[in-house]
Design an enzyme around this catalytic site. Structure first.
Site, PDB file in Angstrom:
ATOM      1  N   HIS A  93      -4.311  -8.581   6.175  1.00  0.00           N
ATOM      2  CA  HIS A  93      -4.671  -7.270   5.654  1.00  0.00           C
ATOM      3  C   HIS A  93      -5.261  -7.449   4.260  1.00  0.00           C
ATOM      4  O   HIS A  93      -5.360  -8.571   3.755  1.00  0.00           O
ATOM      5  CB  HIS A  93      -3.425  -6.376   5.638  1.00  0.00           C
ATOM      6  CG  HIS A  93      -3.707  -4.934   5.436  1.00  0.00           C
ATOM      7  ND1 HIS A  93      -4.728  -4.269   6.076  1.00  0.00           N
ATOM      8  CD2 HIS A  93      -3.094  -4.000   4.656  1.00  0.00           C
ATOM      9  CE1 HIS A  93      -4.732  -2.998   5.703  1.00  0.00           C
ATOM     10  NE2 HIS A  93      -3.757  -2.818   4.832  1.00  0.00           N
ATOM     11  N   ASP A 147       1.053   4.138   1.340  1.00  0.00           N
ATOM     12  CA  ASP A 147       1.510   4.856   2.527  1.00  0.00           C
ATOM     13  C   ASP A 147       2.649   4.141   3.246  1.00  0.00           C
ATOM     14  O   ASP A 147       3.169   4.636   4.241  1.00  0.00           O
ATOM     15  CB  ASP A 147       0.351   5.117   3.492  1.00  0.00           C
ATOM     16  CG  ASP A 147      -0.387   3.854   3.909  1.00  0.00           C
ATOM     17  OD1 ASP A 147      -0.564   2.967   3.060  1.00  0.00           O
ATOM     18  OD2 ASP A 147      -0.798   3.763   5.082  1.00  0.00           O
ATOM     19  N   HIS A 148       3.066   3.001   2.695  1.00  0.00           N
ATOM     20  CA  HIS A 148       4.192   2.272   3.271  1.00  0.00           C
ATOM     21  C   HIS A 148       5.375   2.153   2.312  1.00  0.00           C
ATOM     22  O   HIS A 148       6.429   1.654   2.710  1.00  0.00           O
ATOM     23  CB  HIS A 148       3.746   0.884   3.713  1.00  0.00           C
ATOM     24  CG  HIS A 148       2.782   0.912   4.855  1.00  0.00           C
ATOM     25  ND1 HIS A 148       3.144   0.646   6.158  1.00  0.00           N
ATOM     26  CD2 HIS A 148       1.462   1.228   4.887  1.00  0.00           C
ATOM     27  CE1 HIS A 148       2.087   0.769   6.936  1.00  0.00           C
ATOM     28  NE2 HIS A 148       1.058   1.133   6.189  1.00  0.00           N
ATOM     29  N   HIS A 190       0.862  -1.182   0.000  1.00  0.00           N
ATOM     30  CA  HIS A 190       0.000   0.000   0.000  1.00  0.00           C
ATOM     31  C   HIS A 190       0.900   1.235   0.000  1.00  0.00           C
ATOM     32  O   HIS A 190       1.955   1.258   0.650  1.00  0.00           O
ATOM     33  CB  HIS A 190      -0.936   0.006   1.212  1.00  0.00           C
ATOM     34  CG  HIS A 190      -2.154  -0.846   1.005  1.00  0.00           C
ATOM     35  ND1 HIS A 190      -2.909  -1.345   2.043  1.00  0.00           N
ATOM     36  CD2 HIS A 190      -2.761  -1.274  -0.134  1.00  0.00           C
ATOM     37  CE1 HIS A 190      -3.933  -2.040   1.551  1.00  0.00           C
ATOM     38  NE2 HIS A 190      -3.855  -2.016   0.242  1.00  0.00           N
TER      39      HIS A 190
END
Length: 269
Positions: free
Chosen positions: A142, A66-67, A64
């Protein structure tokens, strides 16, 4: 031996005025490890004066944005700083497929080698080990394949009579983000010195955990309590909550020795 953890970003997907996307620097046994690399992480590192000479490895929990969106900028900066040491990146195999074309376009004459190591997020396995530190994956749950990382330090002992070399565990640090509460991980986390566990939601938003496959602060506290962790640090806060003391209070109701992940703060391991 002691280690240090520096929080570079502690927010979730939507940046806010007080939180950037995920990123941490772990210093253990005179080595530096970057864990996740959200957008803007390199700017925080430079503003804090973080030295990167001992940074040889980056661990990406999942793909993802944001990582991992901060990786290309970081690699470019390293090249502009005339880095020559190889850099190892441990991540899902698709990261190299995504990043390599951009590197070929933007970093055609880069002066150092980037070595990708494909990991299997759904499987617990050792992905890094040297004479002083070992890293295991922690399978998480996740929306995309995701894993945490368990870092454990060894105190080198040499038996001069038999010639045997042993490496008993010393300091242990576990990073778990992003994930739902996963009961079966308690065994792997048992007795960890410091546990970082995502706490995206407060109790008020607990119903979103199943939909988004994240955890509440309370669930992070339960995980730390059941794993007999020495200390819990929570982060990955939802942008819905400006007051982070709510996360802290709810986690502490389950596990008293809980701290908030505060950006630009350093914690002893």
């Amino acid at each position: 031996m002691t280690g240090q953890l520096t929080i570079l970003g502690s927010g979730s997907a939507l940046p806010t005025w007080q939180n950037s996307p995920s990123g941490q620097i772990l210093e253990l046994s005179d080595k530096s490890f970057l864990i996740d690399c959200g957008e803007g992480i390199q700017l925080t590192m430079r503003q804090m004066g973080i030295k990167t000479a001992r940074l040889y490895s980056i661990f990406i929990s999942h793909l993802h944005g944001d990582h991992c969106f901060g990786l290309l900028g970081l690699l470019t900066t390293f090249d502009m700083m005339h880095r020559t040491q190889p850099l190892h990146i441990y991540a899902h195999k698709d990261l190299e497929k995504l990043l390599r074309p951009m590197m070929d376009y933007h970093l055609q004459d880069m002066k150092y080698e980037v070595i990708f190591h494909a990991i299997h997020p759904r499987k617990r396995e050792v992905i890094f080990s040297d004479r002083t530190v070992t890293v295991e994956t922690i399978p998480l749950k996740h929306k995309v394949p995701s894993c945490g990382f368990l870092f454990y330090e060894h105190h080198r002992q040499i038996d001069a009579t038999t010639g045997e070399v042993t490496y008993p565990m010393h300091k242990r640090y576990a990073y778990c983000s992003d994930t739902m509460y996963v009961e079966k991980n308690i065994e792997q986390l048992q007795g960890v010195d410091v546990l970082f566990h995502e706490a995206t939601f407060t109790d008020e938003w607990a119903s979103r955990c199943k939909l988004t496959m994240h955890s509440t602060a309370r669930q992070a506290g339960i995980m730390a309590q059941k794993a007999n962790a020495g200390r819990l640090i929570i982060g990955h806060y939802s942008s819905r909550e400006d007051d982070h003391t709510v996360f802290l209070r709810q986690a502490q109701e389950e596990f008293a020795n809980t701290q908030l992940a505060v950006e630009r703060e350093t914690y002893e391991i």
